[in-house]
Scaffold this motif. Structure first.
Motif, short mmCIF file in Angstrom:
data_model
loop_
_atom_site.label_atom_id
_atom_site.label_comp_id
_atom_site.label_asym_id
_atom_site.label_seq_id
_atom_site.Cartn_x
_atom_site.Cartn_y
_atom_site.Cartn_z
N GLY A 234 -15.79 15.36 -27.92
CA GLY A 234 -15.90 14.98 -26.52
C GLY A 234 -14.57 15.06 -25.83
N PRO A 235 -14.56 15.12 -24.48
CA PRO A 235 -13.32 15.24 -23.73
C PRO A 235 -12.42 14.03 -23.95
CG PRO A 235 -15.15 14.70 -22.28
CD PRO A 235 -15.73 15.02 -23.61
N GLY A 236 -11.20 14.28 -24.44
CA GLY A 236 -10.25 13.20 -24.65
C GLY A 236 -10.58 12.30 -25.82
N GLY A 237 -11.69 12.48 -26.45
CA GLY A 237 -12.07 11.65 -27.58
C GLY A 237 -12.45 10.24 -27.20
N GLN A 238 -12.49 9.89 -25.92
CA GLN A 238 -12.80 8.53 -25.49
C GLN A 238 -14.05 8.47 -24.62
OE1 GLN A 238 -9.27 7.04 -23.60
NE2 GLN A 238 -8.21 6.69 -25.53
N THR A 239 -14.42 9.55 -23.98
CA THR A 239 -15.63 9.62 -23.16
C THR A 239 -16.43 10.84 -23.58
OG1 THR A 239 -14.53 8.59 -21.26
CG2 THR A 239 -16.58 9.77 -20.85
N VAL A 240 -17.67 10.63 -23.96
CA VAL A 240 -18.53 11.73 -24.37
C VAL A 240 -19.80 11.69 -23.54
CG1 VAL A 240 -17.62 11.82 -26.71
CG2 VAL A 240 -19.57 10.35 -26.21
N THR A 241 -20.39 12.84 -23.33
CA THR A 241 -21.60 12.95 -22.53
C THR A 241 -22.73 13.49 -23.39
OG1 THR A 241 -20.34 13.35 -20.51
CG2 THR A 241 -22.66 13.99 -20.49
N VAL A 242 -23.87 12.85 -23.34
CA VAL A 242 -25.05 13.27 -24.10
C VAL A 242 -26.20 13.42 -23.11
CG1 VAL A 242 -26.67 12.66 -25.92
CG2 VAL A 242 -24.24 12.09 -26.17
N TRP A 243 -26.91 14.53 -23.22
CA TRP A 243 -28.05 14.79 -22.35
C TRP A 243 -29.35 14.51 -23.10
CZ3 TRP A 243 -27.76 16.09 -17.23
CH2 TRP A 243 -26.49 16.44 -16.74
N VAL A 262 -14.88 3.74 -26.80
CA VAL A 262 -15.54 5.00 -26.44
C VAL A 262 -16.64 4.72 -25.43
CG1 VAL A 262 -16.89 6.96 -27.31
CG2 VAL A 262 -15.03 6.01 -28.68
N GLU A 263 -16.73 5.54 -24.42
CA GLU A 263 -17.82 5.48 -23.45
C GLU A 263 -18.76 6.65 -23.71
OE1 GLU A 263 -16.57 5.38 -19.43
OE2 GLU A 263 -15.99 3.26 -19.48
N VAL A 264 -20.02 6.34 -23.92
CA VAL A 264 -21.04 7.37 -24.11
C VAL A 264 -21.88 7.43 -22.83
CG1 VAL A 264 -22.91 8.23 -25.55
CG2 VAL A 264 -21.09 6.83 -26.56
N VAL A 265 -21.77 8.52 -22.12
CA VAL A 265 -22.50 8.71 -20.87
C VAL A 265 -23.80 9.44 -21.19
CG1 VAL A 265 -22.45 9.65 -18.54
CG2 VAL A 265 -20.34 8.79 -19.60
N VAL A 284 -31.67 0.75 -24.52
CA VAL A 284 -30.97 1.10 -23.29
C VAL A 284 -31.83 2.11 -22.54
CG1 VAL A 284 -28.89 2.10 -22.27
CG2 VAL A 284 -28.71 0.72 -24.35
N ALA A 285 -32.15 1.79 -21.28
CA ALA A 285 -32.90 2.71 -20.44
C ALA A 285 -31.94 3.70 -19.79
CB ALA A 285 -33.68 1.94 -19.37
N LEU A 286 -32.27 4.98 -19.88
CA LEU A 286 -31.40 6.02 -19.35
C LEU A 286 -31.82 6.43 -17.94
CD1 LEU A 286 -31.04 8.26 -22.53
CD2 LEU A 286 -29.83 6.17 -21.91
N PRO A 287 -30.85 6.93 -17.15
CA PRO A 287 -29.44 7.19 -17.47
C PRO A 287 -28.62 5.91 -17.54
CG PRO A 287 -29.87 7.68 -15.17
CD PRO A 287 -31.20 7.35 -15.78
#
Length: 316
Positions: A234-243, A262-265, A284-287
């Motif tokens: 993930g970008p920077g290793g601290q924030t990752v995005t999952v679709w 870590v923030e998982v978006v 957890v309800a997405l988004p």
């Protein structure tokens, strides 16, 4: 939203998204009505659906009134899914054995199923005895204990409504939307349980049972983590995005740095079972954005609310 709008939304969710997953997860309970002569009475399916409607409506009212306190934790749902899968397999085996015995005994049944007029008049309600009369609605009511993936999404809507009337409307609409699929399943079970097709139906049901049990094992986090060699950083290793998509989470394996928050978006690309994710032992309800504390080197598995699809976070 108004109760009428939530009811309409529940019907749509049941028709469009809930049909396949709910019949797979809860069909084993309906298969119990195909056991023996009582399962040939089409009224039992109606009683099954009535019990299902009652339990879901009451649960929706409680969810709207009490909020998340009524929601079963992921581990409890995982155990229920495993039990449901095993139940489907047991009923499927009985269905296959009964179909085999029924074919072998067909000639003798033709002679034995010709009772005298006085005997038939003496027990006009024999196919719908007291035991089956209560068994059907109780099995239907028990489906609330085995929620499918879409059910969880509707339950979250009921919780967020903050109203017992609105929560009950959402859940009742969902049951109405899935009712045609259950009625069709009941019709098929009544037909195939007396023919050689029972073997084929049993194989399909066993497959559904194994799939349901496997989903429970996945939801419970009882599967080993895969090799993280193919992880995507993930970008920077601290924030990752999952679709979240209909077919799972993309990318399925994501890496982040160990020892830092870590923030998982989670973003939604397509609506489906993946709209609800279980991570860190909570729904957890997405988004949504999930903030995780620093983790040691290793991996963290997350799954959809039904346990069907999973993803891996690796920390290194």
């Amino acid at each position: 939203m108004s109760a009428a709008a939530l009811f309409a939304g529940g019907v749509a969710a049941g028709l469009v998204a809930g049909t396949a997953s709910c019949t797979a997860a809860q069909g084993g309970l309906l298969m119990g009505l195909a056991d023996g002569r009582h399962g040939r009475d089409p009224a039992l399916v109606a009683w099954f659906l009535a019990g299902r409607l009652a339990s879901h409506t009451i649960a929706g009212a409680l969810l709207g009134l009490l909020g998340s306190a009524v929601t079963l934790p992921p581990r409890a749902r995982a155990v229920l899914l495993v039990v449901a899968g095993l139940t489907v397999i047991v009923f499927a085996i009985r269905l296959m054995r009964r179909g085999h015995a029924g074919c072998a005994a067909a000639p003798s049944e033709a002679l034995s199923e010709a009772p005298s007029e006085s005997a038939s008049e003496a027990s006009p309600r024999a196919p719908f005895g007291v035991l089956s009369r209560y068994k059907a609605p109780l099995l239907g009511a028990a489906t609330i204990l085995v929620p499918c993936g879409v059910t969880l999404g509707v339950e979250l809507v009921a919780v967020s409504s903050g109203s017992p009337v609105a929560g009950a409307a959402a859940m009742a609409g969902f049951v109405v939307g899935t009712a045609p699929a259950f009625a069709l399943l009941g019709y098929v079970l009544r037909r195939v349980s007396r023919t050689r097709l029972a073997r084929l139906a049993g194989v399909v049901a066993i497959s559904a049972g194994l799939w349901t049990a496997a989903s429970g094992v996945s939801l419970g986090g009882w599967l080993p983590a895969p090799d993280p060699a193919q992880a995507v950083t993930g970008p920077g290793g601290q924030t990752v995005t999952v679709w979240a998509t209909r077919d799972g989470y993309r990318p399925a394996i994501v890496s982040a740095r160990a020892g830092v928050p870590v923030e998982v978006v989670f973003k939604v690309a397509e609506h489906g079972c993946t709209d609800t994710v279980v991570i860190g032992g909570r729904d957890v309800a997405l988004p949504a954005t999930v903030r995780l504390p620093p983790h040691p080197p290793g991996s963290l598995r997350y799954v959809c609310g039904m346990g069907m699809y999973s993803g891996i976070l690796t920390f290194s």
